[in-house]
Design an enzyme around this catalytic site. Sequence first.
Site, mmCIF file in Angstrom:
data_model
loop_
_atom_site.group_PDB
_atom_site.id
_atom_site.type_symbol
_atom_site.label_atom_id
_atom_site.label_comp_id
_atom_site.label_asym_id
_atom_site.label_seq_id
_atom_site.Cartn_x
_atom_site.Cartn_y
_atom_site.Cartn_z
ATOM 1 N N TYR A 131 -137.211 -7.314 7.235
ATOM 2 C CA TYR A 131 -136.759 -6.377 6.218
ATOM 3 C C TYR A 131 -137.828 -5.380 5.773
ATOM 4 O O TYR A 131 -137.539 -4.500 4.964
ATOM 5 C CB TYR A 131 -136.306 -7.130 4.954
ATOM 6 C CG TYR A 131 -135.232 -8.162 5.159
ATOM 7 C CD1 TYR A 131 -134.000 -7.826 5.699
ATOM 8 C CD2 TYR A 131 -135.435 -9.482 4.783
ATOM 9 C CE1 TYR A 131 -133.003 -8.780 5.874
ATOM 10 C CE2 TYR A 131 -134.451 -10.442 4.929
ATOM 11 C CZ TYR A 131 -133.230 -10.086 5.481
ATOM 12 O OH TYR A 131 -132.251 -11.023 5.642
ATOM 13 N N CYS B 206 -146.160 -11.999 19.762
ATOM 14 C CA CYS B 206 -146.247 -10.828 20.641
ATOM 15 C C CYS B 206 -145.211 -9.786 20.214
ATOM 16 O O CYS B 206 -144.337 -9.377 21.000
ATOM 17 C CB CYS B 206 -146.037 -11.243 22.100
ATOM 18 S SG CYS B 206 -147.340 -12.327 22.712
ATOM 19 N N GLU B 207 -145.259 -9.412 18.961
ATOM 20 C CA GLU B 207 -144.391 -8.390 18.391
ATOM 21 C C GLU B 207 -145.194 -7.613 17.358
ATOM 22 O O GLU B 207 -145.866 -8.201 16.516
ATOM 23 C CB GLU B 207 -143.160 -9.022 17.707
ATOM 24 C CG GLU B 207 -142.218 -9.767 18.634
ATOM 25 C CD GLU B 207 -141.483 -8.838 19.605
ATOM 26 O OE1 GLU B 207 -141.386 -7.626 19.320
ATOM 27 O OE2 GLU B 207 -141.024 -9.349 20.645
#
Length: 420
Positions: free
Chosen positions: A319, A346-347
Amino acid sequence: MKRPFVTKEQLEALTQQFPTPLHLYDENGIRQTARKLKAAFAWNPGFREYFAVKATPNPAILKILREEGCGTDCSSLTELMLADKCGFSGQEIMFSSNDTPAEDFRLAHKLGAIINLDDFTHIDFLKETIGTIPETISCRFNPGGVFTLGASAEGFQVMDTPGDSKYGFTREQLFEGFKKLKAMGAKRFGIHAFLASNTLSNEYYPTLAGILFRLAVELEQETGCDICFINLSGGVGIPYKPDQPANDIAAIGEGVRRQFEEILVPAGMGDVALCTELGRFLLGPNGCLVTKVLHFKHTYKEYVGVDACAANLMRPAMYGAYHHITVAGKEDAPCDHKYDVTGGLCENNDKFAVDRMLPEVELGDLLVIHDTGAHGFSMGYNYNGKLRSAEVLLQSDGTARLIRRAETPEDYFATLTFEE
């Protein structure tokens, strides 16, 4: 200024026993908040808080709330099973689900829970599933359109759009549904609605109450149904940012009382019981995520890498939500360093804070991420093979108790099958 409910010394002691990352809950804070809520609505003899299990589905938390007189709001088969195992029974359980499988309705009926129907078509589906319509039944109302009021806890104007929501009956469906349910044997009715999320306004609940109270009067007069309870649901928010004022639950309760006496009492409905579902209000500020600083990265920005990640707390990644961060032991130090606080997924959205001003952070520091007691652990997941953390209760006597162990690689692999 936000301060943790736990000191650096306490954190250092408990993290020796329970390694980070971990979700920590404050029993004293939970009990005090529950008592304030109960006192705010004590003028309504039938009042009950149905704690939203989805917010913090832990037996130790649920048992504390049961001791404080709360019921549970469940939305799935396993939440019903959890409520049952924690000692809740009958009308201590509200079952509010959508797109509901038959087996969920069957268990809710077996437990004697109040079933809160989300859709007109569920009337026939419920009858086909359990063979009857319960004598006590509730329906969820969706007024459509746009709902506007004040400010949210994220600092924006509250402007939710019920008309875009997948939940609830239209007004026309509600009147038709009540008549149909009455003809099928229902005797005691409730209505439920949720119009805005996480509001920071003492006017939200009284405004919602006014809408539902007027609707209840019209429903009872037109359909002849006996409306016994009105569920104001959730939506009373918490101040995630340190400069935001907290809701005054006593003022909110008084605002609802005025609407009750102006609308329901003159209509001869002064015996209607009120319900709430304030998961975030009860648990949010009474929980935190404790994480340790593992790395620094000096590139185009200054990064603090911690051992928690979005798998432990999804809200900032999902959000863009703000969660205040305290560096344990540096509560009074100047916030003169700018960091992104990141996890190891891994983001690129795996960030608990972006451009956050904090005291100088050092390797090994413990960070307290505030207001994670609701929708924190419960929204966790195993992406990247990350394992969900432990949950720990800081008990009223000052001792810490493990109330959910951390996952292990064995847990992760337990549901997989491998060819021999």
